[in-house]
Enzyme design. Structure first.
Site, PDB file in Angstrom:
ATOM      1  N   CYS A 206      28.442  26.047  29.962  1.00  0.00           N
ATOM      2  CA  CYS A 206      29.020  27.030  30.882  1.00  0.00           C
ATOM      3  C   CYS A 206      28.245  28.330  30.690  1.00  0.00           C
ATOM      4  CB  CYS A 206      30.526  27.192  30.682  1.00  0.00           C
ATOM      5  SG  CYS A 206      31.039  27.937  29.112  1.00  0.00           S
TER       6      CYS A 206
ATOM      7  N   ASN B 260      29.840  30.007  26.786  1.00  0.00           N
ATOM      8  CA  ASN B 260      30.143  29.044  25.723  1.00  0.00           C
ATOM      9  C   ASN B 260      31.355  29.456  24.896  1.00  0.00           C
ATOM     10  OD1 ASN B 260      28.573  27.648  22.763  1.00  0.00           O
ATOM     11  ND2 ASN B 260      29.654  26.541  24.348  1.00  0.00           N
TER      12      ASN B 260
ATOM     13  N   CYS C  42      34.769  29.365  26.837  1.00  0.00           N
ATOM     14  CA  CYS C  42      35.962  28.854  27.530  1.00  0.00           C
ATOM     15  C   CYS C  42      35.803  27.387  27.936  1.00  0.00           C
ATOM     16  CB  CYS C  42      36.276  29.682  28.779  1.00  0.00           C
ATOM     17  SG  CYS C  42      36.778  31.381  28.460  1.00  0.00           S
ATOM     18  N   ARG C  43      35.009  27.148  28.978  1.00  0.00           N
ATOM     19  CA  ARG C  43      34.935  25.819  29.576  1.00  0.00           C
ATOM     20  C   ARG C  43      34.151  24.812  28.752  1.00  0.00           C
ATOM     21  NH1 ARG C  43      32.531  27.766  35.121  1.00  0.00           N
ATOM     22  NH2 ARG C  43      31.604  29.258  33.680  1.00  0.00           N
ATOM     23  N   SER C  44      32.941  25.174  28.337  1.00  0.00           N
ATOM     24  CA  SER C  44      32.119  24.165  27.648  1.00  0.00           C
ATOM     25  C   SER C  44      32.647  23.789  26.268  1.00  0.00           C
ATOM     26  CB  SER C  44      30.645  24.569  27.595  1.00  0.00           C
ATOM     27  OG  SER C  44      30.441  25.800  26.953  1.00  0.00           O
TER      28      SER C  44
ATOM     29  N   ASP D  47      35.701  29.171  36.134  1.00  0.00           N
ATOM     30  CA  ASP D  47      35.799  30.018  34.950  1.00  0.00           C
ATOM     31  C   ASP D  47      37.198  30.635  34.884  1.00  0.00           C
ATOM     32  OD1 ASP D  47      35.465  31.750  32.828  1.00  0.00           O
ATOM     33  OD2 ASP D  47      33.577  32.586  33.584  1.00  0.00           O
TER      34      ASP D  47
END
Length: 166
Positions: A22, A25, A27-29, A137
């Site tokens: 993301c 690095n 939140c999402r990934s 995001d």
């Protein structure tokens, strides 16, 4: 439903090397990394995978994941242990799959991917059986965005494994 691309069989040792990406690095990934690692562990497949995550930007190198991302994972029984890092050129040879969260990350990754790299760079959302290709995001929103991300990366992880034949 699926990626529409050939699904790699892994390296010569049968290990599938997967990097989730993301922007920052945090939140999402790292959530995708943790969920995917959790699912592979539950299925007894951990030894068949090398899993990591990174960001296209270096804003959070050395940082822990966002507390809301970690809380959402914990609430769902998933452990998170990651230190933020930025994507490097070596990731395109160290990983078979570089799965990103949105089109901006995809363009950035395609721009820096070395010529001749065999890594498959694509949206992780390509594996969402509900057809939602973008993992949005959640950083500037409330907890519902993190819950939505958790559900989506879980669906994508399940479908990715299915397409790998596992």
């Amino acid at each position: 439903m699926g990626a529409g691309k050939d699904v790699a069989a892994g390296d010569s040792a049968g290990v599938h090397r997967v990097l989730f990406v993301c922007l920052g690095n945090i939140c999402r990934s790292p959530m995708a990394e943790a969920v995917f690692a959790h699912i592979t562990k539950e299925r007894g497949l951990s030894s068949q995978f090398k899993i990591d995550s990174a960001g296209t930007a270096g804003y959070h190198v050395g940082d822990s994941p966002d507390t809301r991302s970690m809380a959402t994972c914990r609430k769902n029984g998933v452990d998170v242990s990651h230190v933020g890092r930025q994507v490097s050129k070596s990731d395109f040879t160290d990983f078979d799959w570089v799965l990103c969260m949105d089109e901006s990350n995809l363009r950035d990754l395609q721009r820096i991917q070395p010529k001749g790299s065999k890594a498959k760079v694509q949206l992780f959302g390509d594996f969402d059986p509900e057809g939602d290709r973008i993992i949005r995001d959640p950083y500037y929103g409330g907890p519902e965005g993190f819950d939505r991300n958790f559900a989506q990366v879980t669906r994508c992880s399940e479908q990715f494994l299915k397409e790998l034949g596992l």
